[in-house]
Design a protein around this motif. Structure first.
Motif, PDB file in Angstrom:
ATOM      1  N   SER A   1       1.040  -1.674   0.031  1.00  0.00           N
ATOM      2  CA  SER A   1      -0.088  -0.124  -0.135  1.00  0.00           C
ATOM      3  C   SER A   1       0.939   1.232   0.147  1.00  0.00           C
ATOM      4  CB  SER A   1      -0.999  -0.413   1.208  1.00  0.00           C
ATOM      5  OG  SER A   1      -1.693   1.467   1.635  1.00  0.00           O
ATOM      6  N   GLN A   2       1.943   1.401   1.205  1.00  0.00           N
ATOM      7  CA  GLN A   2       2.391   2.826   0.768  1.00  0.00           C
ATOM      8  C   GLN A   2       3.558   3.049  -0.240  1.00  0.00           C
ATOM      9  OE1 GLN A   2       4.836   0.735   4.247  1.00  0.00           O
ATOM     10  NE2 GLN A   2       4.101   3.272   5.533  1.00  0.00           N
TER      11      GLN A   2
ATOM     12  N   GLN B   1       0.930   4.173  -3.146  1.00  0.00           N
ATOM     13  CA  GLN B   1       0.877   5.554  -2.387  1.00  0.00           C
ATOM     14  C   GLN B   1       1.700   6.444  -2.745  1.00  0.00           C
ATOM     15  OE1 GLN B   1      -0.468   5.000   1.580  1.00  0.00           O
ATOM     16  NE2 GLN B   1      -1.981   4.709   1.533  1.00  0.00           N
ATOM     17  N   THR B   2       3.206   6.009  -2.479  1.00  0.00           N
ATOM     18  CA  THR B   2       4.067   6.983  -3.175  1.00  0.00           C
ATOM     19  C   THR B   2       4.419   6.878  -4.396  1.00  0.00           C
ATOM     20  OG1 THR B   2       5.660   5.983  -0.884  1.00  0.00           O
ATOM     21  CG2 THR B   2       6.838   6.499  -2.324  1.00  0.00           C
TER      22      THR B   2
ATOM     23  N   LYS C   1       1.655   9.199  -5.450  1.00  0.00           N
ATOM     24  CA  LYS C   1       1.500  11.059  -5.268  1.00  0.00           C
ATOM     25  C   LYS C   1       3.421  11.437  -5.952  1.00  0.00           C
ATOM     26  CE  LYS C   1       0.351  10.371  -0.727  1.00  0.00           C
ATOM     27  NZ  LYS C   1       1.037  10.194   1.057  1.00  0.00           N
TER      28      LYS C   1
ATOM     29  N   ALA D   1       6.553   7.982   2.216  1.00  0.00           N
ATOM     30  CA  ALA D   1       5.833   7.660   2.307  1.00  0.00           C
ATOM     31  C   ALA D   1       4.927   8.637   2.343  1.00  0.00           C
ATOM     32  CB  ALA D   1       4.518   6.215   3.370  1.00  0.00           C
ATOM     33  N   SER D   2       4.878   9.834   2.843  1.00  0.00           N
ATOM     34  CA  SER D   2       4.030  10.425   3.080  1.00  0.00           C
ATOM     35  C   SER D   2       4.279  11.879   2.399  1.00  0.00           C
ATOM     36  CB  SER D   2       3.841  11.539   4.199  1.00  0.00           C
ATOM     37  OG  SER D   2       5.281  11.732   5.097  1.00  0.00           O
TER      38      SER D   2
END
Length: 106
Positions: free
Chosen positions: A16-17, A20-21, A24, A59-60
């Protein structure tokens, strides 16, 4: 694509990370592992970021990897010298302009 996915997973990201990475920050997939991505992550580790902190930061805000090593290292050094490094989100300190960074931290 596969080497970058393997590399992200090797850092400790789950599926999942990784997804998402990439969503993004798609330019990540065009960066060199040897000349860009790996050296930047190693640089973070020299400032005592744990593997978990590196994974959470990337990740963020994967755009961290898009900034120059010079910018990354300079900002981390300033925050470390003032004792504020671990109090700041790595993503938030990288995305602000140089003038805003200077007015807040220098």
């Amino acid at each position: 694509l596969k080497p970058k996915v393997r590399w992200l997973k090797g850092l400790g990201m789950d599926d999942s990370q990784v997804a998402q990475t990439i969503v993004k920050f798609p330019p990540l997939m065009s960066y060199s592992l040897e000349n860009n991505l790996e050296p930047k992550v190693e640089s973070l580790r020299t400032y005592d970021f744990t593997d978990d902190q590196v994974v959470r930061a990337l990740a963020s805000c994967p755009a961290i990897l898009g900034y120059s090593s010079r910018r990354l290292e300079r900002r981390i050094s300033v925050l470390q010298a003032s004792g504020l490094l671990m109090n700041q989100s790595l993503g938030s300190i990288m995305v602000i302009t140089d003038s805003k960074f200077a007015s807040r931290f220098e």
